[in-house]
Design a protein around this motif. Structure first.
Motif, PDB file in Angstrom:
ATOM      1  N   ARG A 157      -4.967  -5.911   4.762  1.00 53.61           N
ATOM      2  CA  ARG A 157      -4.252  -5.196   5.815  1.00 53.61           C
ATOM      3  C   ARG A 157      -5.156  -4.985   7.031  1.00 53.61           C
ATOM      4  NH1 ARG A 157      -1.480  -3.859   1.110  1.00 53.61           N
ATOM      5  NH2 ARG A 157      -3.398  -3.152   0.120  1.00 53.61           N
ATOM      6  N   HIS A 158      -4.532  -4.858   8.197  1.00 52.73           N
ATOM      7  CA  HIS A 158      -5.275  -4.553   9.412  1.00 52.73           C
ATOM      8  C   HIS A 158      -5.579  -3.063   9.419  1.00 52.73           C
ATOM      9  CE1 HIS A 158      -5.975  -4.601  13.919  1.00 52.73           C
ATOM     10  NE2 HIS A 158      -6.668  -5.636  13.498  1.00 52.73           N
ATOM     11  N   TYR A 159      -6.727  -2.700   9.976  1.00 53.67           N
ATOM     12  CA  TYR A 159      -7.192  -1.310   9.898  1.00 53.67           C
ATOM     13  C   TYR A 159      -6.181  -0.312  10.446  1.00 53.67           C
ATOM     14  CZ  TYR A 159      -8.095  -0.893  14.900  1.00 53.67           C
ATOM     15  OH  TYR A 159      -7.936  -0.811  16.259  1.00 53.67           O
ATOM     16  N   ASP A 160      -5.418  -0.699  11.481  1.00 50.45           N
ATOM     17  CA  ASP A 160      -4.508   0.268  12.101  1.00 50.45           C
ATOM     18  C   ASP A 160      -3.231   0.511  11.304  1.00 50.45           C
ATOM     19  OD1 ASP A 160      -3.163  -2.087  12.615  1.00 50.45           O
ATOM     20  OD2 ASP A 160      -3.299  -1.945  14.802  1.00 50.45           O
ATOM     21  N   GLN A 161      -3.067  -0.216  10.195  1.00 50.29           N
ATOM     22  CA  GLN A 161      -1.905   0.008   9.334  1.00 50.29           C
ATOM     23  C   GLN A 161      -2.125   1.158   8.354  1.00 50.29           C
ATOM     24  OE1 GLN A 161      -1.887  -4.367   8.113  1.00 50.29           O
ATOM     25  NE2 GLN A 161       0.292  -3.898   8.058  1.00 50.29           N
ATOM     26  N   ILE A 162      -3.375   1.470   8.061  1.00 48.21           N
ATOM     27  CA  ILE A 162      -3.681   2.400   6.972  1.00 48.21           C
ATOM     28  C   ILE A 162      -3.144   3.805   7.259  1.00 48.21           C
ATOM     29  CG2 ILE A 162      -5.492   3.328   5.490  1.00 48.21           C
ATOM     30  CD1 ILE A 162      -5.111   0.243   5.361  1.00 48.21           C
ATOM     31  N   GLY A 163      -3.504   4.351   8.396  1.00 49.13           N
ATOM     32  CA  GLY A 163      -3.033   5.683   8.746  1.00 49.13           C
ATOM     33  C   GLY A 163      -1.523   5.752   8.864  1.00 49.13           C
ATOM     34  N   GLU A 164      -0.953   4.709   9.414  1.00 46.87           N
ATOM     35  CA  GLU A 164       0.506   4.645   9.570  1.00 46.87           C
ATOM     36  C   GLU A 164       1.208   4.715   8.214  1.00 46.87           C
ATOM     37  OE1 GLU A 164       3.761   1.268  10.989  1.00 46.87           O
ATOM     38  OE2 GLU A 164       1.715   1.196  11.784  1.00 46.87           O
ATOM     39  N   ILE A 165       0.663   3.994   7.243  1.00 45.16           N
ATOM     40  CA  ILE A 165       1.258   3.984   5.893  1.00 45.16           C
ATOM     41  C   ILE A 165       1.096   5.355   5.235  1.00 45.16           C
ATOM     42  CG2 ILE A 165       1.003   3.020   3.567  1.00 45.16           C
ATOM     43  CD1 ILE A 165       0.201   0.352   4.991  1.00 45.16           C
ATOM     44  N   LEU A 218      -9.021  10.040   4.978  1.00 43.88           N
ATOM     45  CA  LEU A 218      -8.944  11.297   4.231  1.00 43.88           C
ATOM     46  C   LEU A 218      -7.598  11.945   4.537  1.00 43.88           C
ATOM     47  CD1 LEU A 218     -10.318  13.504   2.469  1.00 43.88           C
ATOM     48  CD2 LEU A 218     -11.248  14.470   4.603  1.00 43.88           C
ATOM     49  N   CYS A 219      -6.799  12.176   3.495  1.00 46.47           N
ATOM     50  CA  CYS A 219      -5.429  12.660   3.655  1.00 46.47           C
ATOM     51  C   CYS A 219      -5.211  13.954   2.886  1.00 46.47           C
ATOM     52  CB  CYS A 219      -4.431  11.638   3.120  1.00 46.47           C
ATOM     53  SG  CYS A 219      -4.683   9.949   3.668  1.00 46.47           S
ATOM     54  N   ARG A 220      -4.272  14.750   3.346  1.00 45.23           N
ATOM     55  CA  ARG A 220      -3.882  15.972   2.639  1.00 45.23           C
ATOM     56  C   ARG A 220      -2.387  15.947   2.353  1.00 45.23           C
ATOM     57  NH1 ARG A 220      -5.715  19.526   5.894  1.00 45.23           N
ATOM     58  NH2 ARG A 220      -7.516  20.309   4.700  1.00 45.23           N
ATOM     59  N   LYS A 221      -2.041  16.360   1.134  1.00 45.31           N
ATOM     60  CA  LYS A 221      -0.642  16.579   0.821  1.00 45.31           C
ATOM     61  C   LYS A 221      -0.279  17.974   1.329  1.00 45.31           C
ATOM     62  CE  LYS A 221       2.620  16.671  -3.067  1.00 45.31           C
ATOM     63  NZ  LYS A 221       2.800  16.363  -4.517  1.00 45.31           N
ATOM     64  N   LEU A 237       0.816  -1.204   0.000  1.00 46.26           N
ATOM     65  CA  LEU A 237       0.000   0.000   0.000  1.00 46.26           C
ATOM     66  C   LEU A 237       0.857   1.264   0.000  1.00 46.26           C
ATOM     67  CD1 LEU A 237      -2.961   0.969   0.073  1.00 46.26           C
ATOM     68  CD2 LEU A 237      -2.777   1.062   2.577  1.00 46.26           C
ATOM     69  N   GLU A 238       2.020   1.185   0.600  1.00 48.53           N
ATOM     70  CA  GLU A 238       2.906   2.349   0.655  1.00 48.53           C
ATOM     71  C   GLU A 238       3.272   2.836  -0.744  1.00 48.53           C
ATOM     72  OE1 GLU A 238       7.365   3.513   2.319  1.00 48.53           O
ATOM     73  OE2 GLU A 238       6.296   1.807   3.196  1.00 48.53           O
ATOM     74  N   GLU A 239       3.472   1.909  -1.683  1.00 49.34           N
ATOM     75  CA  GLU A 239       3.834   2.287  -3.051  1.00 49.34           C
ATOM     76  C   GLU A 239       2.693   3.010  -3.756  1.00 49.34           C
ATOM     77  OE1 GLU A 239       5.167  -1.269  -4.954  1.00 49.34           O
ATOM     78  OE2 GLU A 239       7.088  -1.286  -3.900  1.00 49.34           O
ATOM     79  N   VAL A 240       1.456   2.565  -3.522  1.00 46.04           N
ATOM     80  CA  VAL A 240       0.299   3.230  -4.136  1.00 46.04           C
ATOM     81  C   VAL A 240       0.134   4.626  -3.549  1.00 46.04           C
ATOM     82  CG1 VAL A 240      -2.143   3.065  -4.698  1.00 46.04           C
ATOM     83  CG2 VAL A 240      -0.856   0.997  -4.260  1.00 46.04           C
ATOM     84  N   TYR A 241       0.175   4.709  -2.225  1.00 43.71           N
ATOM     85  CA  TYR A 241       0.007   6.007  -1.576  1.00 43.71           C
ATOM     86  C   TYR A 241       1.115   6.979  -1.976  1.00 43.71           C
ATOM     87  CZ  TYR A 241      -3.842   4.581   1.533  1.00 43.71           C
ATOM     88  OH  TYR A 241      -5.055   4.193   2.043  1.00 43.71           O
ATOM     89  N   ALA A 242       2.326   6.469  -2.154  1.00 40.81           N
ATOM     90  CA  ALA A 242       3.438   7.332  -2.587  1.00 40.81           C
ATOM     91  C   ALA A 242       3.183   7.873  -3.988  1.00 40.81           C
ATOM     92  CB  ALA A 242       4.749   6.557  -2.551  1.00 40.81           C
ATOM     93  N   GLU A 243       2.609   7.063  -4.863  1.00 41.83           N
ATOM     94  CA  GLU A 243       2.281   7.508  -6.219  1.00 41.83           C
ATOM     95  C   GLU A 243       1.168   8.559  -6.192  1.00 41.83           C
ATOM     96  OE1 GLU A 243       3.091   6.492 -10.035  1.00 41.83           O
ATOM     97  OE2 GLU A 243       4.545   7.240  -8.587  1.00 41.83           O
ATOM     98  N   ARG A 277       0.887   8.297   6.653  1.00 39.84           N
ATOM     99  CA  ARG A 277       1.838   9.243   7.259  1.00 39.84           C
ATOM    100  C   ARG A 277       3.257   8.982   6.770  1.00 39.84           C
ATOM    101  NH1 ARG A 277      -1.374   7.802  11.720  1.00 39.84           N
ATOM    102  NH2 ARG A 277      -2.772   9.491  12.393  1.00 39.84           N
ATOM    103  N   LYS A 278       3.579   7.738   6.579  1.00 41.37           N
ATOM    104  CA  LYS A 278       4.935   7.364   6.174  1.00 41.37           C
ATOM    105  C   LYS A 278       5.320   7.983   4.837  1.00 41.37           C
ATOM    106  CE  LYS A 278       7.984   3.335   5.901  1.00 41.37           C
ATOM    107  NZ  LYS A 278       8.057   1.852   6.008  1.00 41.37           N
TER     108      LYS A 278
END
Length: 356
Positions: free
Chosen positions: A259-267, A350-353, A207-213, A269-270
């Protein structure tokens, strides 16, 4: 008298069969009938082979965890299931909470409109649909927000279906679709005012790769919302029934691993995102999203009989029956995941750049 009865009965049965085969489609949307079921971009005589190939991926689990192998794995899946999804479910390949007094179609549309409302875009803005399928959400969102929506999907057959639907809906001036991998998107940095994904990034091995893109293509200050498939706080990895349900969902929906729900926000932010809001939209007071699956059991058996007949006649490709059965078995796992509360298909983030 007997001959009259025979003629009348034959005519009635013929009319019923005509309606059943040529007219009957999704309860939510017309446009894909049973007679048109195919294997997507797979040739008619290769559907069964590709179905077997799909299941062979699970004998080599490391392959479906790799960035290189996942595109072929997911592409094969959507070639096999897209027509059945459209015929039996509709153009929006996702779930939504049940809303008392509202049809499934309306509940789906409201769930989609909420996504674009959350990212605070205005008419004329350019936004991205990450994993757009055949474009059901894209069209609802474009019509609602008057934004320019670009969708990306790994599956070429879905691109063609989406473009056809966009034109029929008179929304092709707002909606564009490209074939591509959301792990390596063909878009420039800082090029979109907002982005959303609705139950799509679950197909990513990382998921980190998708979010980074997504972070890369968003303009500074842009918002991104995602409805994620997750295991919840009720999931117990030591519970054999829980493991069976989650593995059933993964295998029937082309998922490298939930993925477990608590991983999403962590990823999120990363990769640099600021978290604006995060919650599970499936939790009360929301009504069960899986009710529609329960109510569809009779329709499944009706449709399965039809698919079996069409395959026997050579109208539907060999292998279609197996694909349809796979989806029904998966629907049972999804229902069990909802009933037990161990799975949610709508963990919203919901995230902001950041501006700088």
């Amino acid at each position: 008298m007997n001959s009259l009865f025979l003629v009348g009965s034959t005519a009635l049965i013929g009319a019923a069969l005509y309606w059943f085969v040529f007219i009957l489609g999704s309860a939510e949307r017309k446009g894909k009938s049973a007679i048109d079921l195919s294997g997507g971009s797979i040739s008619h005589d290769k559907v069964e082979e590709n179905y077997n190939q799909y299941w062979s991926f699970f004998k080599r689990p490391k392959e479906i965890e790799s960035k290189e192998s996942v595109p072929a794995f997911v592409d094969t899946f959507y070639n096999l299931v897209t027509d059945i999804y459209e015929w039996g479910w509709g153009q929006s390949f996702h779930f939504s909470p049940s809303i008392p007094g509202k049809s499934h179609k309306d509940a789906t549309r409201l769930h989609e409109e909420m996504a674009v409302d959350l990212i605070s875009v205005k008419p004329g803005d350019n936004i991205l649909d990450v994993g757009c399928g055949v474009g059901g959400p894209m069209r609802a969102i474009a019509a609602h927000s008057k934004t320019n929506v670009t969708g990306i999907t790994i599956n070429e057959y879905q691109v063609n279906r989406a473009k056809l639907h966009n034109k029929k809906a008179g929304l092709d001036y707002l909606c564009n679709v490209v074939c591509g991998n959301f792990l390596e998107m063909p878009f420039a940095d800082d090029s979109f005012d907002g982005a959303y994904s609705i139950e799509a990034t679950c197909h990513a091995p990382n998921l980190e790769e998708v979010y980074a893109e997504i972070y890369r293509i968003l303009k500074p200050g842009g918002l991104y919302v995602s409805y994620e498939w997750v295991t919840t706080e009720k999931y117990d990895g030591e519970n054999a029934e829980h493991v069976e349900v989650i593995q059933g969902i993964e295998r029937g929906d082309a998922l490298p691993g939930l993925r477990h729900y608590d991983q999403i926000g962590e990823i999120a932010r990363k990769v640099g995102f600021e978290i604006v809001k995060e919650l599970d939209l499936a939790k009360p007071p929301s009504k069960p999203w899986w009710d529609r699956l329960k109510m569809g059991r009779i329709a499944y058996w009706r449709n399965h009989c039809l698919v079996t007949i069409l395959q026997a006649l050579g109208v539907a490709p060999k292998g279609t029956v197996e694909v349809h059965k796979m989806l029904f078995v998966t629907a049972d796992f999804l229902t069990r995941g909802g009933d037990t509360g161990i799975f949610s298909p709508m963990h919203m983030i919901l995230c902001r750049k950041p501006q700088s």
